[in-house]
Design a protein around this motif. Structure first.
Motif, PDB file in Angstrom:
ATOM      1  N   GLU A  30      24.359 -18.839 -13.948  1.00  0.00           N
ATOM      2  CA  GLU A  30      23.954 -17.932 -12.881  1.00  0.00           C
ATOM      3  C   GLU A  30      24.237 -18.602 -11.539  1.00  0.00           C
ATOM      4  OE1 GLU A  30      19.929 -16.653 -13.185  1.00  0.00           O
ATOM      5  OE2 GLU A  30      20.359 -15.190 -14.768  1.00  0.00           O
ATOM      6  N   PRO A  31      24.561 -17.833 -10.505  1.00  0.00           N
ATOM      7  CA  PRO A  31      25.026 -18.436  -9.245  1.00  0.00           C
ATOM      8  C   PRO A  31      24.078 -19.480  -8.663  1.00  0.00           C
ATOM      9  CG  PRO A  31      25.415 -16.073  -9.230  1.00  0.00           C
ATOM     10  CD  PRO A  31      24.621 -16.360 -10.460  1.00  0.00           C
ATOM     11  N   ASP A  32      22.821 -19.151  -8.500  1.00  0.00           N
ATOM     12  CA  ASP A  32      21.888 -20.096  -7.881  1.00  0.00           C
ATOM     13  C   ASP A  32      21.671 -21.316  -8.759  1.00  0.00           C
ATOM     14  OD1 ASP A  32      21.673 -18.420  -5.728  1.00  0.00           O
ATOM     15  OD2 ASP A  32      19.692 -17.634  -6.264  1.00  0.00           O
ATOM     16  N   GLY A  33      21.535 -21.093 -10.064  1.00  0.00           N
ATOM     17  CA  GLY A  33      21.317 -22.207 -10.970  1.00  0.00           C
ATOM     18  C   GLY A  33      22.513 -23.143 -11.035  1.00  0.00           C
ATOM     19  N   ALA A  34      23.716 -22.586 -11.059  1.00  0.00           N
ATOM     20  CA  ALA A  34      24.917 -23.423 -11.095  1.00  0.00           C
ATOM     21  C   ALA A  34      25.043 -24.241  -9.812  1.00  0.00           C
ATOM     22  CB  ALA A  34      26.148 -22.549 -11.299  1.00  0.00           C
TER      23      ALA A  34
END
Length: 454
Positions: free
Chosen positions: A96-100
């Motif tokens: 996921e964008p924020d997690g990555a």
């Protein structure tokens, strides 16, 4: 010295490949969770409570040896690596964008101290980005993706490594106190939490509803679904476990359930390749479509006071349980977008705020499917008629009567059209907020106008 396993969306002990990767190096393994204040606050209240309860169950599963710290992971994880003298930090890969982006920052911070971030597995059977077309490009349509996904296959469930030795707990007691406060919130009737609960629910589903899942999964009045989505969202159970168990079950129910898991993986893959689709249209063909946002109408939708029983039942279930049956999710979404002419982002944000199973990829792309702006999108001119949907999928009205107490005195399918009954039969239940035929025509008119402008 201890290797660190940093848990995020994998709050379990069984079928956890990171444990094997960490244990292979021969030392102790420190199980860690970081309570990121920004991320914790950003969770909707039901998801935060469910996650907190799952964390408490996970601590018990690890014999009390789950180290919990509060703070920015970019600072906390390197600090823990020094405390545990950890050569490596092991995680399930986040796409996921924020997690990555968070993991990239943590990786850089660890590298400065000579510590590696090791990614093993992910929250999905097939890590997003792995399944591609022959030319290397990602899929944008579900059917060919699912065929390639099935052909690609997945690993069997990971066994707990022999000789796993858990490092001592080094938690911040204040962090656990915060989790316990969140877990104690009783505003919503959430399911029990934890890996053991998830596995029990799965085995009950296998023994019963799976056999009729293909026929019953669209019936909100029946207990015909697995209700595993909250557990999947926090990783208390892994889809690889489900897929392995399904091998022993034939029939259309098992086939359909595998397909639903493929949808979940497809949406995660789409978000991985198109991170902007978390907030913006994936397909911009409707960029010129005119929308409204009439506050009173949106408020009535959120409160379950639209005058259309199946819509109101779904919206009240969302507030009461932090979960909504998937068929009803589509009906309520269509009503907001097509009959109230409201942008899908308004509804998607409301759902993320109130769902215990809030999942960014599935939620945002499910809403875009309804709005006609995503992959495999339902054509914009497909407008769900909530009355007909209720009569078809809640034929005796049991689902509506459960969630709309004003209508409990109305028997059978008549509950789906209370405006046809005397006023005293429906109490203070509201009149229909809009005329379905008028607003459907308005939606199609706006579609035609947008095509001319485009």
């Amino acid at each position: 010295m201890a290797e660190i396993v940093w848990l995020r969306r994998d709050l379990r002990r069984s079928d956890l490949p990171t444990l094997g990767a960490a244990t292979a190096l021969g030392g102790e393994v420190a199980i860690v969770f970081v309570l990121d204040p920004d991320g914790w606050a950003a969770l909707g209240a039901p998801k935060r409570t469910f996650t907190a309860r799952t964390l408490l169950a996970t601590r018990a599963a690890y014999e009390g040896r789950l180290t919990l710290r509060r703070g920015d992971p970019v600072k906390v994880i390197p600090a823990l690596s020094r405390e545990f003298a950890a050569p490596s930090v092991h995680v399930s890969a986040e796409t996921e964008p924020d997690g990555a982006a968070r993991d990239a920052r943590v990786e850089a911070a660890l590298a400065a101290s000579g510590v590696s971030l090791v990614r093993t597995g992910s929250p999905y059977a097939v890590t997003p980005g792995r399944v591609r077309r022959k030319d290397g490009s990602p899929y944008r349509v579900f059917t060919p993706f699912s065929a390639a996904w099935f052909e690609h296959g997945w690993r069997p469930p990971a066994e707990e490594p022999a000789g796993l030795r858990l490092a001592a707990d080094r938690s911040d007691p204040d962090a656990w106190a915060e989790v316990e406060r969140a877990a104690a919130v009783r505003d919503v009737a959430l399911p029990d939490a934890g890996e053991e609960v998830a596995l029990d629910a799965w085995h009950r589903f296998l023994a019963g509803p799976l056999g009729t899942y293909d026929a019953d999964r669209n019936r909100p009045d029946l207990d015909g679904t697995s209700r595993l989505s909250p557990h999947l969202s926090v990783g208390a159970i892994h889809p690889r476990t489900l897929l392995a168990d399904l091998q022993a079950h034939g029939g259309r129910g098992a086939d359909r359930f595998r397909t639903e898991l493929a949808w979940r993986e497809f949406y995660a893959d789409v978000l991985h390749h198109h991170p902007a689709s978390a907030t913006d249209d994936l397909n911009h063909s409707l960029a010129d479509l005119a929308y409204d946002e009439v506050p009173d109408r949106v408020a009535a939708w959120k409160q379950g006071r639209t005058g259309y029983p199946i819509v109101d039942a779904g919206m009240r279930q969302l507030l009461g349980e932090g979960w909504v049956h998937n068929r009803v999710r589509m009906v309520t979404a269509s009503f907001l977008v097509k009959h109230l002419h409201t942008r899908w982002q308004v509804g998607a944000e409301h759902f993320l705020k109130h769902l215990a199973d809030a999942d960014l990829a599935s939620n945002q792309h499910g809403w875009q499917w309804v709005a006609g702006t995503g992959t495999d999108a339902a054509p914009y001119f497909r407008v769900f008629n909530p009355t007909l949907q209720g009569e078809r999928f809640d034929p005796e009205g049991d689902y509506v009567r459960r969630w709309v107490p004003e209508l409990r005195g109305i028997p059978g399918s008549a509950v789906h059209q209370p405006w046809k009954l005397p006023a005293q039969a429906r109490g203070d239940y509201p009149d229909p907020l809009v005329d379905l035929r008028v607003e459907r025509a308005e939606a199609l008119g706006r579609l035609a106008a947008s095509r001319v402008q485009g």
